[in-house]
Design a protein around this motif. Structure first.
Motif, mmCIF file in Angstrom:
data_model
loop_
_atom_site.group_PDB
_atom_site.id
_atom_site.type_symbol
_atom_site.label_atom_id
_atom_site.label_comp_id
_atom_site.label_asym_id
_atom_site.label_seq_id
_atom_site.Cartn_x
_atom_site.Cartn_y
_atom_site.Cartn_z
ATOM 1 N N ALA A 124 39.095 44.463 42.543
ATOM 2 C CA ALA A 124 39.260 43.011 42.669
ATOM 3 C C ALA A 124 40.437 42.644 43.559
ATOM 4 N N GLY A 125 41.396 43.557 43.705
ATOM 5 C CA GLY A 125 42.535 43.305 44.585
ATOM 6 C C GLY A 125 43.470 42.220 44.101
ATOM 7 N N GLY A 126 43.606 42.074 42.791
ATOM 8 C CA GLY A 126 44.475 41.033 42.248
ATOM 9 C C GLY A 126 45.926 41.475 42.155
ATOM 10 N N LYS A 127 46.800 40.492 42.075
ATOM 11 C CA LYS A 127 48.218 40.760 41.864
ATOM 12 C C LYS A 127 48.612 40.534 40.405
ATOM 13 N N LYS A 128 47.764 39.790 39.692
ATOM 14 C CA LYS A 128 48.006 39.489 38.287
ATOM 15 C C LYS A 128 46.684 39.587 37.531
ATOM 16 N N VAL A 129 46.782 39.739 36.216
ATOM 17 C CA VAL A 129 45.612 39.725 35.347
ATOM 18 C C VAL A 129 45.838 38.719 34.233
ATOM 19 N N LEU A 130 44.845 37.871 34.012
ATOM 20 C CA LEU A 130 44.805 37.032 32.809
ATOM 21 C C LEU A 130 43.954 37.793 31.817
ATOM 22 N N PHE A 131 44.591 38.293 30.739
ATOM 23 C CA PHE A 131 43.889 39.150 29.776
ATOM 24 C C PHE A 131 43.539 38.351 28.528
ATOM 25 N N LEU A 132 42.239 38.288 28.218
ATOM 26 C CA LEU A 132 41.712 37.499 27.111
ATOM 27 C C LEU A 132 40.966 38.401 26.115
ATOM 28 N N PRO A 133 40.843 38.011 24.832
ATOM 29 C CA PRO A 133 41.715 37.065 24.151
ATOM 30 C C PRO A 133 42.788 37.771 23.330
ATOM 31 N N ASP A 134 42.837 39.129 23.414
ATOM 32 C CA ASP A 134 43.751 39.890 22.548
ATOM 33 C C ASP A 134 45.007 40.301 23.307
ATOM 34 N N GLN A 135 46.121 39.680 22.981
ATOM 35 C CA GLN A 135 47.369 39.997 23.673
ATOM 36 C C GLN A 135 47.797 41.443 23.452
ATOM 37 N N HIS A 136 47.516 41.985 22.268
ATOM 38 C CA HIS A 136 48.029 43.316 21.940
ATOM 39 C C HIS A 136 47.348 44.412 22.747
ATOM 40 N N LEU A 137 46.032 44.354 22.871
ATOM 41 C CA LEU A 137 45.333 45.346 23.690
ATOM 42 C C LEU A 137 45.805 45.259 25.135
ATOM 43 N N GLY A 138 45.965 44.048 25.650
ATOM 44 C CA GLY A 138 46.438 43.890 27.019
ATOM 45 C C GLY A 138 47.832 44.441 27.215
ATOM 46 N N ARG A 139 48.735 44.119 26.302
ATOM 47 C CA ARG A 139 50.124 44.588 26.405
ATOM 48 C C ARG A 139 50.202 46.109 26.268
ATOM 49 N N ASN A 140 49.516 46.651 25.254
ATOM 50 C CA ASN A 140 49.578 48.095 25.024
ATOM 51 C C ASN A 140 49.025 48.878 26.206
ATOM 52 N N THR A 141 47.946 48.380 26.784
ATOM 53 C CA THR A 141 47.356 49.074 27.924
ATOM 54 C C THR A 141 48.279 49.010 29.140
ATOM 55 N N ALA A 142 48.810 47.829 29.419
ATOM 56 C CA ALA A 142 49.671 47.653 30.590
ATOM 57 C C ALA A 142 50.937 48.492 30.494
ATOM 58 N N VAL A 143 51.559 48.506 29.324
ATOM 59 C CA VAL A 143 52.842 49.190 29.166
ATOM 60 C C VAL A 143 52.664 50.701 28.993
ATOM 61 N N LEU A 144 51.739 51.105 28.113
ATOM 62 C CA LEU A 144 51.612 52.527 27.791
ATOM 63 C C LEU A 144 50.784 53.308 28.794
ATOM 64 N N GLN A 145 49.903 52.640 29.506
ATOM 65 C CA GLN A 145 49.035 53.368 30.430
ATOM 66 C C GLN A 145 49.325 53.070 31.893
ATOM 67 N N LEU A 146 49.707 51.854 32.202
ATOM 68 C CA LEU A 146 49.969 51.519 33.601
ATOM 69 C C LEU A 146 51.458 51.561 33.942
ATOM 70 N N GLY A 147 52.315 51.810 32.954
ATOM 71 C CA GLY A 147 53.737 51.966 33.224
ATOM 72 C C GLY A 147 54.493 50.668 33.444
ATOM 73 N N MET A 148 53.901 49.543 33.065
ATOM 74 C CA MET A 148 54.622 48.277 33.190
ATOM 75 C C MET A 148 55.672 48.176 32.092
ATOM 76 N N SER A 149 56.540 47.199 32.228
ATOM 77 C CA SER A 149 57.527 46.934 31.183
ATOM 78 C C SER A 149 57.089 45.705 30.400
ATOM 79 N N LEU A 150 57.699 45.520 29.257
ATOM 80 C CA LEU A 150 57.392 44.320 28.463
ATOM 81 C C LEU A 150 57.774 43.061 29.235
ATOM 82 N N ASP A 151 58.744 43.169 30.127
ATOM 83 C CA ASP A 151 59.158 42.009 30.920
ATOM 84 C C ASP A 151 58.102 41.613 31.954
ATOM 85 N N ASP A 152 57.171 42.515 32.227
ATOM 86 C CA ASP A 152 56.088 42.195 33.165
ATOM 87 C C ASP A 152 55.007 41.341 32.507
ATOM 88 N N CYS A 153 55.132 41.135 31.206
ATOM 89 C CA CYS A 153 54.107 40.426 30.441
ATOM 90 C C CYS A 153 54.637 39.080 29.945
#
Length: 398
Positions: A195-224
């Motif tokens: 998709a070539g996006g710079k951001k993702v709007l993740f619906l509707p579960d914040q926890h799955l989105g946060r856990n995936t971004a931080v634990l698998q993609l290496g983002m920080s909590l501040d990126d969310c």
């Protein structure tokens, strides 16, 4: 009035069995005269109705269902597996989905026009899915546009969402994901080849989105940042929207959201050497304190493959944990929390409702049929097809 003055449409409060909200993910009307739960012939009646319908009916049972219902399922599984199983049975005239509303919607989207999907109790909804209503999400998208970030944002919705939220993602270049392939969906969203996006709007579960971004993609909590549909301006500033990478919808699972880091600490104290295995819908502090994290299917496979004598504390719905404990008596399998917690809406599908639905079909009456309109089904299918094109799947942490 601008969209930021009133970021969400008020959610009506309806008593179960009284009234209906056509804009909600689930219905609430329960028509028909149900057999009494005390009827000693319910099991035999269910068997007789199944036998009478034969190959005309295909019964799906979600892992979180009661045992009294699961015993009549042709197949068991998680929500998307069951929808695909239904699509693989084109000869079945009726699909009886013992799950919740959004699951039955997915089955209707994926099955043929000649097939009819039945949900034994229309009040079997999903609190998480109901936390993201289409009008709210459309208002939030307008908020992103006003901040100048919508064109850089790819909407990704968890499977546990209504058909119209899936369709919203399909219309806006996004996709659906499951708890098994959330990482692949995010990789696709951010990839220039995807998709070539710079951001993702993740619906509707914040926890799955946060856990995936931080634990698998290496983002920080501040990126969310969290998009809260019940706060003015959705609870975020323009600067926060512009600087964040993951825009997490403020939704959660009422079952998985109850587990805490204290639950993990307590079970480790009570059962020395216990393995803590949780679903990625759990809070971030629970996931990081656990030993293993993965989807429902992953949890089942982990327990099945575990050595005899091992001990496991499982953070997911209680019906499944009890079933796993009964199926593996050579292992210690316990519920992560001391407090009993079933999925209340999933448990609305009970034996009386199943018997009523099956006997109605035998009598030539299709009750509680779930139908997704053509336009919504088309765009939801677009989002689902994008997910189906993703490579592989996997657990979050092991």
């Amino acid at each position: 009035m601008t969209v930021t003055d009133n970021p969400s449409t008020p959610v009506p409060l309806l008593l179960l069995g009284r009234g209906a909200d056509p804009t909600s993910e689930r219905g609430v009307e329960c028509p028909g005269d149900l057999p009494a739960a005390s009827d000693p012939d319910l099991v035999e009646r269910a068997r007789a109705a199944r036998d009478a319908l034969g190959e005309r009916v295909f019964v799906l049972g979600h892992h979180y269902q009661r045992d009294e219902v699961i015993q009549f399922a042709d197949v068991t599984g998680d929500s998307f597996k069951l929808a695909r199983d239904a699509a693989a049975r084109p000869d079945a005239e009726f699909i009886v989905f013992c799950g919740v509303h959004f699951m039955a919607e997915s089955a209707d989207i994926l099955t043929g026009d000649h097939q009819q999907v039945v949900l034994p109790d229309l009040a079997a909804g999903c609190s998480m899915a109901d936390m993201a209503r289409l009008l709210q999400v459309e208002d939030a998208w307008a908020r992103l546009a006003a901040a100048g970030v919508a064109e850089d944002t790819v909407p990704i919705t968890y499977m546990n969402s209504s058909a119209d939220i899936k369709a919203f993602c399909g219309r806006n270049g996004g996709a659906v994901c499951t708890s098994s392939n959330a990482r692949q969906a995010l990789d696709w969203a951010f990839s220039p080849e995807g998709a070539g996006g710079k951001k993702v709007l993740f619906l509707p579960d914040q926890h799955l989105g946060r856990n995936t971004a931080v634990l698998q993609l290496g983002m920080s909590l501040d990126d969310c940042v969290v998009i809260d549909p019940h706060k003015p301006d959705f609870g975020v500033t323009d600067d926060e929207l512009r600087s964040a990478t993951m825009l997490l919808w403020k939704g959660h699972c009422s079952v998985h959201g109850r587990f805490s880091a204290d639950s993990v600490a307590d079970v480790r104290e009570r059962i020395p050497g216990v393995n803590v295995l949780v679903h990625p819908e759990c809070k971030h502090e629970v996931v990081t304190a656990a030993d293993y994290v993965g989807s429902t299917e992953y949890i089942i496979k982990m327990i099945s493959a575990a050595p005899a004598g091992s001990a496991w504390a499982v953070g997911t719905e209680l019906n499944l944990v009890k079933r796993l404990a009964a199926e593996h008596p050579d292992k210690t399998v316990v519920f992560l929390d001391k407090t009993v917690c079933f999925c209340a809406t999933m448990n609305r599908i009970d034996l009386p409702h199943l018997v009523w639905a099956l006997e109605s079909l035998v009598d030539g009456r299709v009750v509680n049929r779930i139908v997704v309109d053509d336009d919504t089904a088309h765009w939801a299918r677009v989002a689902l097809d994008r997910m189906l094109a993703l490579p592989g799947s996997g657990a979050i942490k092991n």
